[in-house]
Motif scaffolding. Structure first.
Motif, PDB file in Angstrom:
ATOM      1  N   PHE A  91       0.863  -1.175   0.000  1.00 42.61           N
ATOM      2  CA  PHE A  91       0.000   0.000   0.000  1.00 42.61           C
ATOM      3  C   PHE A  91       0.897   1.222   0.000  1.00 42.61           C
ATOM      4  O   PHE A  91       1.798   1.353   0.844  1.00 42.61           O
ATOM      5  CB  PHE A  91      -0.917   0.042   1.221  1.00 42.61           C
ATOM      6  N   ALA A  92       0.658   2.118  -0.934  1.00 46.58           N
ATOM      7  CA  ALA A  92       1.428   3.359  -1.043  1.00 46.58           C
ATOM      8  C   ALA A  92       0.466   4.532  -0.948  1.00 46.58           C
ATOM      9  O   ALA A  92      -0.499   4.613  -1.723  1.00 46.58           O
ATOM     10  CB  ALA A  92       2.193   3.401  -2.362  1.00 46.58           C
ATOM     11  N   GLY A  93       0.693   5.415  -0.007  1.00 47.30           N
ATOM     12  CA  GLY A  93      -0.208   6.551   0.175  1.00 47.30           C
ATOM     13  C   GLY A  93       0.510   7.763   0.725  1.00 47.30           C
ATOM     14  O   GLY A  93       1.620   7.670   1.256  1.00 47.30           O
ATOM     15  N   VAL A  94      -0.137   8.902   0.565  1.00 53.71           N
ATOM     16  CA  VAL A  94       0.353  10.153   1.133  1.00 53.71           C
ATOM     17  C   VAL A  94      -0.717  10.675   2.085  1.00 53.71           C
ATOM     18  O   VAL A  94      -1.883  10.812   1.709  1.00 53.71           O
ATOM     19  CB  VAL A  94       0.652  11.204   0.045  1.00 53.71           C
ATOM     20  N   ALA A  95      -0.322  10.922   3.331  1.00 55.58           N
ATOM     21  CA  ALA A  95      -1.226  11.455   4.349  1.00 55.58           C
ATOM     22  C   ALA A  95      -0.907  12.932   4.564  1.00 55.58           C
ATOM     23  O   ALA A  95       0.261  13.327   4.642  1.00 55.58           O
ATOM     24  CB  ALA A  95      -1.075  10.687   5.654  1.00 55.58           C
ATOM     25  N   PHE A  96      -1.961  13.740   4.644  1.00 52.06           N
ATOM     26  CA  PHE A  96      -1.826  15.182   4.870  1.00 52.06           C
ATOM     27  C   PHE A  96      -2.263  15.520   6.292  1.00 52.06           C
ATOM     28  O   PHE A  96      -3.258  14.990   6.779  1.00 52.06           O
ATOM     29  CB  PHE A  96      -2.677  15.962   3.870  1.00 52.06           C
ATOM     30  N   LEU A 157       0.851  -4.291  -6.740  1.00 49.69           N
ATOM     31  CA  LEU A 157       1.866  -5.331  -6.690  1.00 49.69           C
ATOM     32  C   LEU A 157       3.214  -4.680  -6.425  1.00 49.69           C
ATOM     33  O   LEU A 157       3.473  -3.555  -6.883  1.00 49.69           O
ATOM     34  CB  LEU A 157       1.903  -6.100  -8.003  1.00 49.69           C
ATOM     35  N   LYS A 158       4.084  -5.374  -5.741  1.00 48.57           N
ATOM     36  CA  LYS A 158       5.361  -4.777  -5.376  1.00 48.57           C
ATOM     37  C   LYS A 158       6.128  -4.289  -6.606  1.00 48.57           C
ATOM     38  O   LYS A 158       6.773  -3.248  -6.570  1.00 48.57           O
ATOM     39  CB  LYS A 158       6.209  -5.768  -4.587  1.00 48.57           C
ATOM     40  N   ARG A 159       6.030  -5.023  -7.709  1.00 49.00           N
ATOM     41  CA  ARG A 159       6.779  -4.616  -8.896  1.00 49.00           C
ATOM     42  C   ARG A 159       6.281  -3.295  -9.487  1.00 49.00           C
ATOM     43  O   ARG A 159       6.961  -2.684 -10.312  1.00 49.00           O
ATOM     44  CB  ARG A 159       6.723  -5.714  -9.952  1.00 49.00           C
ATOM     45  N   ASN A 160       5.061  -2.875  -9.056  1.00 47.75           N
ATOM     46  CA  ASN A 160       4.498  -1.620  -9.585  1.00 47.75           C
ATOM     47  C   ASN A 160       4.565  -0.457  -8.601  1.00 47.75           C
ATOM     48  O   ASN A 160       3.959   0.587  -8.835  1.00 47.75           O
ATOM     49  CB  ASN A 160       3.036  -1.838  -9.998  1.00 47.75           C
ATOM     50  N   VAL A 161       5.291  -0.630  -7.505  1.00 45.23           N
ATOM     51  CA  VAL A 161       5.362   0.453  -6.522  1.00 45.23           C
ATOM     52  C   VAL A 161       6.009   1.689  -7.119  1.00 45.23           C
ATOM     53  O   VAL A 161       5.549   2.829  -6.912  1.00 45.23           O
ATOM     54  CB  VAL A 161       6.136  -0.006  -5.268  1.00 45.23           C
ATOM     55  N   ASP A 162       7.073   1.510  -7.877  1.00 48.20           N
ATOM     56  CA  ASP A 162       7.787   2.662  -8.429  1.00 48.20           C
ATOM     57  C   ASP A 162       6.903   3.493  -9.362  1.00 48.20           C
ATOM     58  O   ASP A 162       6.769   4.709  -9.165  1.00 48.20           O
ATOM     59  CB  ASP A 162       9.054   2.190  -9.148  1.00 48.20           C
ATOM     60  N   ALA A 268      11.074   7.343  -1.655  1.00 50.71           N
ATOM     61  CA  ALA A 268      10.644   8.678  -1.243  1.00 50.71           C
ATOM     62  C   ALA A 268      11.583   9.746  -1.779  1.00 50.71           C
ATOM     63  O   ALA A 268      11.141  10.797  -2.274  1.00 50.71           O
ATOM     64  CB  ALA A 268      10.567   8.744   0.284  1.00 50.71           C
ATOM     65  N   LYS A 269      12.884   9.510  -1.701  1.00 51.38           N
ATOM     66  CA  LYS A 269      13.846  10.486  -2.217  1.00 51.38           C
ATOM     67  C   LYS A 269      13.705  10.646  -3.727  1.00 51.38           C
ATOM     68  O   LYS A 269      13.795  11.757  -4.254  1.00 51.38           O
ATOM     69  CB  LYS A 269      15.263  10.038  -1.870  1.00 51.38           C
ATOM     70  N   LYS A 270      13.479   9.523  -4.411  1.00 57.05           N
ATOM     71  CA  LYS A 270      13.372   9.566  -5.870  1.00 57.05           C
ATOM     72  C   LYS A 270      12.159  10.361  -6.330  1.00 57.05           C
ATOM     73  O   LYS A 270      12.267  11.188  -7.261  1.00 57.05           O
ATOM     74  CB  LYS A 270      13.307   8.136  -6.406  1.00 57.05           C
ATOM     75  N   HIS A 271      11.018  10.135  -5.696  1.00 58.60           N
ATOM     76  CA  HIS A 271       9.780  10.718  -6.213  1.00 58.60           C
ATOM     77  C   HIS A 271       9.326  11.979  -5.479  1.00 58.60           C
ATOM     78  O   HIS A 271       8.634  12.822  -6.072  1.00 58.60           O
ATOM     79  CB  HIS A 271       8.673   9.670  -6.163  1.00 58.60           C
TER      80      HIS A 271
END
Length: 507
Positions: A91-96, A157-162, A268-271
């Protein structure tokens, strides 16, 4: 001859001694040569006998709590990670850190509308292209807006996190805020409000938040706002809100599932390493007063078959020393099916299909509410019983059996909050919104286990006393007037439901 007779006599006596004559048969014994009596047939087993004894419960599974790790980038962005390796999912998310509590006065619903615009076009993609880009990864992004914050995220899927993070970076760093799309999204929010305001429960929530908190308090409105405030919002309002409250110092990247902290920091640094913005975490809302009840607020809905009841007051902020003891007391009163309130109104009286209570701890002091919907004809008796159950927490102190049932139920329910990686992400976001320590789950279990009977009884009498509870009723006004007025619980005060927008405004 004499010797022969003596020998015969001795032989005869010996034979008699070794083969004694059997005794005559007793009346209970069968006659010689008769067939033995048959034994009575055994009684057949009752196939329902197992129901007489309930099965013994099995050994409860060991409670295994997730762990969280934190890192901070040079630009101030928080990275929260919880690793779970069972499946190749993340799970990839941004919390404000800013939520609907930051809506300016008279602009309720602004945070909701502003954050929803993030998924309506970002970078070089319009709404359709952005949605298709997420769909190409097999995902659909979700957005949630709360009083204390907001979160946008996807499960991939983990391969699609980037590539998923590349899209999320566009969403949070380069939203387009197109004017035509804003008008469409705003009208959609207005339509949603029209539908919501047809629900007596939503009307009760609106009136209860206003009654519990003053109208100027940041928690006094729902995240969606009301038609009048949403109708007045402009594109400049939405842009201004997001520009003011967004930025790496007021946000957290949340990654849960098949990922490590080192992998998360690198992504995180990359994106998001170049993200800039002025936003900082807002202060906690002020603590509201809890004055004695003077009014009973009535939202008139003539001929409504049921009466919706919300009874509540300001509760506690997350982290308050009384939090866990009050959660236990609230659970005994109305927090599960076997609670006092539900067993009274539903099981004993048959007034309702169900009744309950909950405490919503927030960054600031959240609401403490009990709720039910009862038959119109028993409005007065049901409200009487509800108030009696509140008073009964002092008159009939909480028993050790009630306390242990509540304790066991609350602790065993904790894993339900993180049974999926999305749930694990929501748990991490809640920790961020409420600014709690990373071991908050362990602290919760410890607090629930260690709360003593005396502490639970003390907070029950302090926070659940009926006199400080504000009462909101949604239902037939004549029935309420006839049945509630004699109870002398306060002055019946009509609260008109917020008017829906005109059809022209909701095109």
């Amino acid at each position: 001859m004499r010797r022969l007779l003596s020998a015969l006599l001795v032989s005869t006596l010996a034979a008699c001694a070794s083969n004694p004559k059997p005794p005559p048969p007793s009346p209970e014994s069968p006659a010689l040569g008769a067939a033995p009596a048959e034994k009575p047939a055994p009684k057949p087993e009752d196939p329902e006998a197992f129901r007489d004894k309930p099965p013994e419960p099995g050994k409860p599974p060991e409670l295994v709590l997730p762990t969280f790790q934190r890192a901070t980038l040079d630009n101030g962005l928080t990275v929260l990670v919880s690793t779970r390796k069972e499946l190749p999912l993340v799970f990839a998310g941004v919390a404000f850190a800013a939520g609907s509590a930051q809506d300016p006065k008279g602009k309720g619903g602004l945070a909701e509308l502003s954050y929803r615009m993030l998924l309506e076009g970002a970078g070089k993609r319009d709404t359709v292209a952005l949605d298709n880009a997420f769909a190409d990864l097999g995902v659909s992004p979700a957005m949630d807006v709360h009083a204390d914050g907001a979160e946008v995220g996807v499960r991939v899927l983990k391969r699609n996190v980037d590539p998923a993070l590349a899209l999320l970076a566009d969403v949070v760093m380069r939203p387009t805020f197109d004017a035509k799309v804003f008008d469409r999204r705003k009208n959609q929010q207005l339509r949603d409000l029209v539908r919501q305001l047809s629900s007596p429960i939503v009307l009760a929530q609106l009136a209860a938040l206003s009654a519990i908190f003053s109208d100027d308090h940041p928690y006094a409105h729902m995240a969606d706002g009301v038609p009048q405030t949403v109708q007045a919002l402009t594109l400049a309002d939405a842009k201004g809100f997001y520009q003011k409250h967004s930025g790496p110092k007021a946000a957290a990247l949340i990654l849960t599932g098949d990922i490590t902290l080192d992998e998360a920091v690198a992504l995180a640094k990359k994106h998001l390493g170049n993200w800039k913005g002025p936003g900082t975490p807002p202060p906690a809302p002020p603590t509201p007063a809890a004055p004695p009840r003077q009014n009973v607020y009535v939202v008139p809905k003539p001929e409504l078959a049921q009466t919706v009841m919300l009874v509540g007051r300001p509760g506690l902020a997350a982290g308050h020393p009384d939090e866990y003891a009050l959660e236990l007391a609230t659970t005994v009163y109305g927090g599960f099916f076997g609670s006092r309130l539900n067993m009274n109104l539903r099981e004993a009286k048959g007034y309702s299909y169900g009744a309950g209570a909950f405490m919503d701890t927030r960054l600031g002091v959240g609401p403490l509410l009990s709720y039910t919907a009862v038959r119109q004809d028993v409005t007065g008796p049901a409200l009487t019983e509800l108030v009696k159950e509140l008073a009964g927490l002092k008159e009939r102190p909480i028993t050790s059996k009630e306390l242990e049932s509540a304790r066991e139920g609350l602790i065993r329910a904790i894993p339900g909050g993180f049974e999926t990686i999305e749930g694990l992400g929501a748990t991490a976001a809640s920790i961020y919104f409420k600014r709690r320590p990373l071991n908050e789950l362990e602290r919760s279990v410890e607090g629930l286990r260690d709360a003593t009977s005396a502490e639970v009884q003390r907070v029950a009498e302090l926070y659940l006393a009926p006199d400080a509870m504000q009462i909101v009723l949604v239902g037939d006004p004549s029935t309420i007037q006839e049945q509630v007025s004699p109870l002398n619980l306060g002055k019946l005060t009509p609260v008109e439901p917020d008017a829906a927008p005109t059809p022209a405004a909701a095109k």
